[in-house]
Design an enzyme around this catalytic site. Structure first.
Site, PDB file in Angstrom:
ATOM      1  CG  LEU A   1      23.642  71.337  64.011  1.00 37.55           C
ATOM      2  CD1 LEU A   1      23.508  70.829  65.437  1.00 37.55           C
ATOM      3  CD2 LEU A   1      23.321  70.208  63.036  1.00 37.55           C
ATOM      4  CG  ASP A   2      19.129  73.700  58.809  1.00 39.14           C
ATOM      5  OD1 ASP A   2      19.904  74.637  58.547  1.00 39.14           O
ATOM      6  OD2 ASP A   2      18.825  72.813  57.985  1.00 39.14           O
ATOM      7  N   PRO A   3      17.735  75.435  62.713  1.00 39.40           N
ATOM      8  CG  PRO A   3      16.722  77.538  62.647  1.00 39.40           C
ATOM      9  CD  PRO A   3      17.483  76.565  61.795  1.00 39.40           C
TER      10      PRO A   3
ATOM     11  CB  ALA B   1      19.250  70.202  63.138  1.00 38.62           C
TER      12      ALA B   1
END
Length: 311
Positions: free
Chosen positions: A33-35, A37
């Protein structure tokens, strides 16, 4: 362990924290997951790391907040934002959006974003993007199982998405903005709601785990085979379990197995006296051979008499 990834942390940072809390020798997460998210981040530890590919390939669902009429260099709120159009002037309504978004359901082509971990000549694409460089990326097929609008307020659109592996929700947001005539769009926020059969009502936060003692933390762990329920189960007798654990193939000609006989390879969960042994592969002639088994040391930790009962 099903963790609720907090905003602002990388998936690896969350993984390392969970690994420390459980003193795990081996660990891995099952889908970055992106930071920016949040939401479900399954963490596999110990012998469970042998089966991470199952969750990596599992379908995932998200709730995404999309800002229409704007473009971001990263596709989300971390990038440089440029206004392209006023969505209010386009007179969007939910029914029009629903009609337009049907084109994204099913198999679609996506071009991976420059700000991604995909490799080009041995380096992640984001390394090139941070230097202002762009490299050619080949569109690839991804699957959108459903795409539903939850609300539309001005230029903010909230959608629920269920998709297959490899889907970039940032790219989907941009493509939705283009399809709606807004020029583009970007993600304001993204929350992962499910991975495979697991849902947000099962997650724990890092803060919750940090306040627990070791026994309480251990009760939060799910059994290894909980990530493998898509595969049918087969119970082995003592002789069959002995053969499987020694790497031999077991004939099962006279035993009913819930197999799909149209396929040449079928994966099953293997058990002996309700103990999960690992995964096996069933041939067309119904023989089972070991595919991925748990280690002897794992069995010893769970039940020191198990191996002696089998062998």
């Amino acid at each position: 362990m099903l963790l609720d990834k907090p905003y602002g942390m990388t998936s690896n940072q969350v993984l390392q924290r969970a690994k420390y809390l459980y003193a795990a020798a081996k660990s891995g997460h099952t889908g970055t997951l992106d930071p920016l998210a949040t939401g479900m981040l399954p963490i596999c530890m110990g012998e469970a790391t042998k089966f991470t590919s199952v969750l990596l390939k599992a379908s995932k669902s998200y709730e995404a907040v999309i800002k229409l009429g704007y473009q971001s260099t990263t596709g989300d709120a971390e990038g440089v934002i440029t206004k392209l159009s006023d969505a209010a002037n386009i007179r969007l309504n939910i029914e029009d959006c629903k009609s337009m978004l049907r084109q994204f359901v099913g198999k679609i082509a996506q071009t991976p974003p420059m700000y991604s971990a995909l490799k080009y000549q041995g380096k992640p694409l984001y390394n090139y993007a941070r230097k202002g460089a762009t490299v050619e990326r080949i569109p690839r097929a991804v699957s959108i199982h459903y795409l539903q609008i939850k609300s539309l307020s001005g230029n903010e659109l909230i959608v629920s998405v269920q998709c297959g592996t490899g889907t970039y929700i940032r790219v989907l947001a941009e493509d939705i903005g283009k399809a709606l005539g807004c020029g583009s769009a970007y993600l304001i926020s993204l929350r992962r709601c499910s991975v495979g059969c697991f849902h947000l009502n099962q997650v724990k936060t890092l803060g919750m785990l940090e306040e627990m003692n070791l026994m309480e933390r251990d009760r939060c762990l799910l059994p290894i085979d909980s990530i493998l329920h898509e595969f049918p189960s087969v119970s082995l007798d003592k002789a069959e379990a002995q053969a499987i654990l020694c790497g031999r193939t077991v004939p099962r000609n006279n035993t009913k197995n819930p197999m799909d006989h149209t396929q040449q390879k079928n994966i099953v969960r293997l058990y002996y006296q309700q103990f999960f042994l690992g995964l096996g592969e069933v041939s067309m002639c119904q023989s089972i051979k070991p595919k991925r088994l748990l280690s002897d040391s794992y069995f010893a930790k769970q039940d020191h008499n198990l191996l002696s009962r089998i062998c």
